[in-house]
Scaffold this motif. Structure first.
Motif, short mmCIF file in Angstrom:
data_model
loop_
_atom_site.label_atom_id
_atom_site.label_comp_id
_atom_site.label_asym_id
_atom_site.label_seq_id
_atom_site.Cartn_x
_atom_site.Cartn_y
_atom_site.Cartn_z
N ARG A 62 41.66 12.80 5.03
CA ARG A 62 40.27 12.61 4.62
C ARG A 62 39.37 13.72 5.18
O ARG A 62 38.39 14.09 4.55
CB ARG A 62 39.76 11.24 5.07
N THR A 63 39.69 14.21 6.35
CA THR A 63 38.98 15.32 6.96
C THR A 63 39.88 15.93 8.02
O THR A 63 40.81 15.28 8.49
CB THR A 63 37.62 14.89 7.57
N CYS A 64 39.61 17.17 8.37
CA CYS A 64 40.35 17.84 9.44
C CYS A 64 39.37 18.69 10.22
O CYS A 64 38.66 19.51 9.64
CB CYS A 64 41.49 18.69 8.87
N GLU A 65 39.30 18.48 11.51
CA GLU A 65 38.33 19.17 12.35
C GLU A 65 39.03 19.85 13.52
O GLU A 65 40.01 19.34 14.03
CB GLU A 65 37.29 18.18 12.87
N LYS A 66 38.47 20.99 13.89
CA LYS A 66 39.06 21.79 14.96
C LYS A 66 37.93 22.35 15.81
O LYS A 66 36.91 22.79 15.28
CB LYS A 66 39.86 22.91 14.31
N ARG A 67 38.13 22.33 17.11
CA ARG A 67 37.12 22.89 18.01
C ARG A 67 37.07 24.39 17.87
O ARG A 67 38.07 25.04 17.56
CB ARG A 67 37.45 22.55 19.46
N PRO A 68 35.91 24.99 18.14
CA PRO A 68 35.81 26.45 18.10
C PRO A 68 36.66 27.07 19.22
O PRO A 68 36.98 26.41 20.20
CB PRO A 68 34.33 26.72 18.30
N PRO A 69 37.01 28.36 19.08
CA PRO A 69 37.90 29.01 20.04
C PRO A 69 37.41 29.00 21.49
O PRO A 69 38.21 29.04 22.41
CB PRO A 69 38.00 30.44 19.53
N ASP A 114 58.02 9.54 11.31
CA ASP A 114 56.92 9.85 12.22
C ASP A 114 56.11 10.96 11.57
O ASP A 114 56.68 11.87 10.96
CB ASP A 114 57.43 10.37 13.57
N VAL A 115 54.80 10.90 11.71
CA VAL A 115 53.91 11.93 11.20
C VAL A 115 52.91 12.22 12.30
O VAL A 115 52.40 11.30 12.94
CB VAL A 115 53.18 11.49 9.92
N TRP A 116 52.63 13.50 12.55
CA TRP A 116 51.62 13.86 13.53
C TRP A 116 50.89 15.12 13.10
O TRP A 116 51.40 15.90 12.31
CB TRP A 116 52.22 14.02 14.93
N VAL A 117 49.68 15.30 13.63
CA VAL A 117 48.83 16.45 13.31
C VAL A 117 49.22 17.61 14.21
O VAL A 117 49.43 17.45 15.40
CB VAL A 117 47.34 16.11 13.53
N VAL A 118 49.30 18.81 13.61
CA VAL A 118 49.61 20.02 14.36
C VAL A 118 48.37 20.92 14.44
O VAL A 118 48.06 21.46 15.50
CB VAL A 118 50.77 20.80 13.69
N ASP A 119 47.66 21.07 13.32
CA ASP A 119 46.54 22.02 13.28
C ASP A 119 45.70 21.73 12.04
O ASP A 119 46.04 20.91 11.21
CB ASP A 119 47.09 23.45 13.22
N CYS A 120 44.61 22.45 11.93
CA CYS A 120 43.75 22.46 10.75
C CYS A 120 43.54 23.92 10.37
O CYS A 120 43.46 24.77 11.26
CB CYS A 120 42.38 21.85 11.04
N HIS A 121 43.50 24.21 9.09
CA HIS A 121 43.16 25.57 8.68
C HIS A 121 42.51 25.56 7.32
O HIS A 121 42.49 24.54 6.63
CB HIS A 121 44.37 26.51 8.73
N LYS A 122 41.94 26.71 6.97
CA LYS A 122 41.29 26.86 5.66
C LYS A 122 42.25 27.57 4.74
O LYS A 122 42.89 28.54 5.12
CB LYS A 122 39.99 27.65 5.78
#
Length: 137
Positions: A62-69, A114-122
């Motif tokens: 539904r959404t994917c968010e990532k902190r800035p570097p 099993d499913v898990w989040v690794v990263d978000c990207h554009k």
């Protein structure tokens, strides 16, 4: 209803972002899926709002968010996961946030997958390139 233990855990673990640090929203969640029967790990790219299949599972990010570097690393995605078997109604098996740095915090429970989040990207849109005249080559 929000589970207070999860919120308390997020606050103590420092995973919730303060008002000054804004996570960036991305259009693709990078997930990994494990088939426990075959022991195969599969990388899944789940465009936000689109259904991605993994075995008998249908996953929608539904959404994917990532902190800035400049912030401590963290990627998080809100996922809806259903199990869909032929001839049966779809069963919701997970709905909520998954965090890349803490996969056990809100894990999906399933006997086979099993499913898990690794990263978000554009990802770039798949639009065809156009020539200077504005027409496709």
């Amino acid at each position: 209803m929000v589970n207070r233990a999860i919120v308390a855990g997020l606050l103590t673990a420092g995973l919730m972002l303060p008002a000054s640090a804004r996570a960036e929203t991305y259009n693709t969640a990078v997930l990994q899926g494990l088939d426990k029967v075959t022991a195969r790990v599969t990388k899944l790219e789940a465009p936000v709002g689109e259904v991605v299949r993994f075995g008998t599972l249908e996953i929608i990010a539904r959404t994917c968010e990532k902190r800035p570097p400049e912030e401590p690393p963290e990627s998080a995605s809100f996922l809806d996961i259903w199990e869909v078997r032929p001839g049966e109604a779809a069963v919701s098996i997970f709905r909520g946030w998954m965090f890349a740095s803490s996969p056990a915090l809100s894990a999906m429970e399933h006997p086979v997958y099993d499913v898990w989040v690794v990263d978000c990207h554009k990802t770039e849109s798949s639009a065809e390139p156009t020539s200077p005249s504005g027409k496709s080559p």
